[in-house]
Write a protein that holds these residues in place. Structure first.
Motif, PDB file in Angstrom:
ATOM      1  N   GLU A   1       5.552   3.069  12.218  1.00  0.00           N
ATOM      2  CA  GLU A   1       5.004   2.915  13.575  1.00  0.00           C
ATOM      3  C   GLU A   1       3.998   1.770  13.671  1.00  0.00           C
ATOM      4  OE1 GLU A   1       6.011   7.318  13.085  1.00  0.00           O
ATOM      5  OE2 GLU A   1       5.218   5.677  11.853  1.00  0.00           O
ATOM      6  N   VAL A   2       3.405   1.403  12.545  1.00  0.00           N
ATOM      7  CA  VAL A   2       2.405   0.326  12.554  1.00  0.00           C
ATOM      8  C   VAL A   2       3.045  -1.014  12.915  1.00  0.00           C
ATOM      9  CG1 VAL A   2       0.777  -0.958  11.094  1.00  0.00           C
ATOM     10  CG2 VAL A   2       0.853   1.524  10.978  1.00  0.00           C
ATOM     11  N   LYS A   3       4.362  -1.119  12.768  1.00  0.00           N
ATOM     12  CA  LYS A   3       5.033  -2.369  13.127  1.00  0.00           C
ATOM     13  C   LYS A   3       4.914  -2.677  14.615  1.00  0.00           C
ATOM     14  CE  LYS A   3       8.292  -2.143   9.259  1.00  0.00           C
ATOM     15  NZ  LYS A   3       9.703  -2.010   8.832  1.00  0.00           N
ATOM     16  N   ALA A   4       4.511  -1.691  15.410  1.00  0.00           N
ATOM     17  CA  ALA A   4       4.268  -1.937  16.838  1.00  0.00           C
ATOM     18  C   ALA A   4       3.136  -2.933  17.050  1.00  0.00           C
ATOM     19  CB  ALA A   4       3.943  -0.618  17.552  1.00  0.00           C
TER      20      ALA A   4
ATOM     21  N   GLY B   1       3.444  -1.486   7.142  1.00  0.00           N
ATOM     22  CA  GLY B   1       4.697  -1.176   7.826  1.00  0.00           C
ATOM     23  C   GLY B   1       5.681  -0.360   7.027  1.00  0.00           C
ATOM     24  N   ASP B   2       5.750  -0.561   5.713  1.00  0.00           N
ATOM     25  CA  ASP B   2       6.675   0.222   4.894  1.00  0.00           C
ATOM     26  C   ASP B   2       6.220   1.670   4.771  1.00  0.00           C
ATOM     27  OD1 ASP B   2       8.301  -1.957   4.518  1.00  0.00           O
ATOM     28  OD2 ASP B   2       7.433  -2.507   2.574  1.00  0.00           O
TER      29      ASP B   2
ATOM     30  N   ASP C   1      -1.394   5.200  16.212  1.00  0.00           N
ATOM     31  CA  ASP C   1      -2.200   6.362  15.865  1.00  0.00           C
ATOM     32  C   ASP C   1      -1.330   7.551  15.473  1.00  0.00           C
ATOM     33  OD1 ASP C   1      -4.516   4.989  16.290  1.00  0.00           O
ATOM     34  OD2 ASP C   1      -4.982   5.898  18.212  1.00  0.00           O
ATOM     35  N   GLY C   2      -0.203   7.709  16.189  1.00  0.00           N
ATOM     36  CA  GLY C   2       0.714   8.798  15.857  1.00  0.00           C
ATOM     37  C   GLY C   2       1.247   8.680  14.444  1.00  0.00           C
ATOM     38  N   GLY C   3       1.626   7.473  14.048  1.00  0.00           N
ATOM     39  CA  GLY C   3       2.112   7.267  12.689  1.00  0.00           C
ATOM     40  C   GLY C   3       1.039   7.479  11.646  1.00  0.00           C
TER      41      GLY C   3
ATOM     42  N   VAL D   1       0.875  -1.174   0.000  1.00  0.00           N
ATOM     43  CA  VAL D   1       0.000   0.000   0.000  1.00  0.00           C
ATOM     44  C   VAL D   1       0.909   1.220   0.000  1.00  0.00           C
ATOM     45  CG1 VAL D   1      -1.795   1.298   1.197  1.00  0.00           C
ATOM     46  CG2 VAL D   1      -1.795  -1.202   1.310  1.00  0.00           C
ATOM     47  N   ALA D   2       0.696   2.149  -0.921  1.00  0.00           N
ATOM     48  CA  ALA D   2       1.542   3.337  -1.025  1.00  0.00           C
ATOM     49  C   ALA D   2       0.668   4.581  -1.123  1.00  0.00           C
ATOM     50  CB  ALA D   2       2.456   3.246  -2.243  1.00  0.00           C
TER      51      ALA D   2
END
Length: 579
Positions: free
Chosen positions: A379-382, A374-375, A526-528, A334-335
């Motif tokens: 931050e979603v990698k959390a 994640g790419d 959420d911050g990301g 997703v980009a």
């Protein structure tokens, strides 16, 4: 020495507190909805893929715009060559994704829903064979206005079925089954707690509790502070095992059971009894204010499903969406584009496909969402820190005469049959199975004449440090034998035959654990995502693990998506006018 009136007050307080607390607990029947990638081996064993976290842009929901969403000429101009263009893309066709997709279509939004598997429904899996109908994921739902509305709008209200609301929930303790109180007046006859344990719980229930600690409380810490160690060990522990397959010493009380946690702040005292009464009054008023005569009615405590099983809902959504529901579409990337739209690349049976959209709602499991986004949003990698334990669902059938007489009752129209919702098992009892749902007691028509059927869950977060080898390392045949042995101890006569094994499904990553630290993960994600407006996260690690939670998330998120699209369209129109 306690006076008789004081003791009576404490006893009454305990009665209401226990009932109020249990009323807010999600039933084991509401075992959540997740998308997964199947890997069937042996007795219908599959591997799960987990659901997603909460980042559904509350600010978008506050937009006052209600005009119809339209695709602008400028957005189409900017679309990449060969890519399909839609307003809203929904990734995942579980209960969350299906509910959102249908709700958006109903609002006139140009929506596309994709599913990595070749069938829709996520972990909602209904099976039929030789007159048996059973579920291998969630098995029922607690009826809610949102589910009823969805059923009416989909045209499947006449497919709804409700179990007998008087069926008792049982807890197994020291060789006996104890029915949990269904209403306050039943509590005096609840024999699982002794007099001293009732006094301790009653004192806490009326508000004589230690102050709330500054640090985040676990479920175990909260319940022991309010109602004592015995209530936790005998009542709450088996519910936590049944609902989350979790470890109550790790599960966050405000994250996993926020409605119960909030009771402490509702009244003039921190007691659960006052908060519970106030909340019940609030719910009654809400029901009166929001009464909709078009919706099907049901009795409190009843559990629901559809005649042909829970998969009826996502299958019907797929029929309504038509070619706007795509199966076997696996997300690669997703980009975010310069114009604020998103391009999602899929691997499909027809080759690589790209979709341009203004919004993307990802309802896959937390770990899958981490890979998908994640790419673009590191931050979603959390989300990888959200734990999903391994759980097996095991469906067994026995001749009805193999059941103990104590769990059967003469029932109008169906004879001497099992009578109860099912039984939960505290971890301290040393029985590996988490709990057993008496499926043919809930819906007697789902078995052929002469049989009883039950669905058991085994495994969970505590299994690896209680048993060696852990449940994840066992073969389906071994798991079925363990469950049969546990069922035999609790429900069967000594001479009961071997069961007919209908389904043994392995969920390697079953239920998201709302452990302590969940809010830190959510804040980071959420911050990301604040840098990527138009991205929405959903699934049972966001909304809650119950079937109804996921339906409500879809219905509540649809107007947020629509409001964002309206703002996007207004901006596009201004740009076009300038050009």
């Amino acid at each position: 020495r306690l006076s008789a009136s004081t003791f009576a007050m404490m006893k009454s307080a305990l009665n209401v507190a226990v009932v109020a607390t249990l009323a807010f607990m999600p039933h084991v029947a509401g075992w959540a909805t997740t998308s997964f990638t199947p890997s069937l081996t042996g007795s219908r064993t599959a591997s799960l893929t987990r659901p997603s976290l909460h980042a559904s842009r509350p600010s978008f929901a506050k937009s006052g715009r209600s005009h119809a969403v339209r695709q602008s000429f400028m957005t189409k101009l900017k679309a990449q060559a060969g890519a399909e263009t839609v307003d809203a893309l929904v990734i995942g066709s579980g209960v969350s994704g299906s509910s959102l997709g249908f709700s958006l279509q109903k609002r006139g939004v140009d929506v596309l829903v994709t599913e990595a598997r070749d069938v829709v429904g996520g972990n909602v899996i209904t099976r039929e064979e030789d007159g048996f109908v059973w579920e291998e994921g969630p098995n029922t739902f607690q009826p809610t206005p949102q589910i009823m509305r969805m059923a009416v709008d989909l045209g499947i209200a006449d497919e709804l079925v409700f179990a007998d609301h008087t069926l008792p929930r049982m807890v197994y303790w020291d060789g006996e089954l104890y029915p949990l109180p269904a209403k306050p007046e039943d509590a005096p006859f609840f024999g699982l707690l002794n007099i001293f344990e009732k006094i301790r719980a009653g004192i806490g229930a009326i508000g004589l509790v230690a102050a709330r600690p500054a640090e985040e409380e676990s479920v175990k810490e909260f319940i022991e502070r309010h109602l004592g160690e015995a209530v936790f060990r005998k009542i709450i522990d088996p519910f936590v095992s049944g609902v989350y397959a979790g470890d109550p010493a790790k599960l966050s009380m405000p994250a996993a059971f926020k409605k119960i946690y909030a009771l402490e702040d509702m009244g003039s005292t921190p007691g659960l009894i006052e908060g519970g009464i106030l909340r019940m009054n609030e719910k009654a008023q809400e029901a009166r204010d929001n009464f909709d005569p078009e919706l099907p009615t049901y009795k409190g405590g009843a559990l629901g499903s559809f005649k042909r099983g829970l998969q009826t809902l996502p299958k019907t959504v797929a029929e309504r969406l038509g070619d706007k529901m795509r199966t076997s579409w696996k997300v690669e990337t997703v980009a975010r584009n310069e114009d604020g739209t998103y391009t999602t690349t899929f691997t499909t049976p027809q080759g690589t496909r790209r979709v341009n959209s203004r919004t993307v709602a990802v309802t896959s499991p937390a770990y899958a969402t981490s890979q998908i986004l994640g790419d673009m949003v590191p931050e979603v990698k959390a989300l990888n820190d959200i734990h999903y334990p391994c759980v097996y669902s095991v469906t067994l059938a026995y001749p009805k005469d193999a059941l103990k007489d104590s769990v059967r009752r003469e029932r109008p129209g169906i004879g001497n049959r099992m009578f109860g919702f099912g039984n939960l098992i505290p971890r301290s009892m040393g029985i590996r199975t988490l709990g057993t749902i008496w499926s043919s007691s809930l819906f007697p028509y789902r078995v052929p004449e002469g049989y009883e059927m039950m669905l058991s869950y085994i495994g969970g977060a505590q299994d690896p440090y209680n048993y060696d080898p852990p449940i994840a390392d066992l073969a389906p045949e071994e798991v079925a034998q363990i469950v049969h042995g546990d069922v035999q101890k609790i429900l069967l006569k000594p001479d009961a035959p071997q069961p007919r094994v209908l389904g043994v499904r392995k969920w390697p990553t079953a239920i998201p654990q709302y452990n302590k630290g969940y809010f830190d993960i959510k804040a980071k994600v959420d911050g990301g995502l604040s840098r990527c407006p138009g991205v929405f996260l959903g699934g049972n690690y966001v909304s809650g693990v119950a079937f109804g939670d996921c339906v409500q998330w879809g219905m509540d998120t649809a107007p947020q998506v629509e409001a964002y699209l309206a703002e996007f369209s207004a901006t596009d129109s201004k740009e076009a006018a300038v050009l």
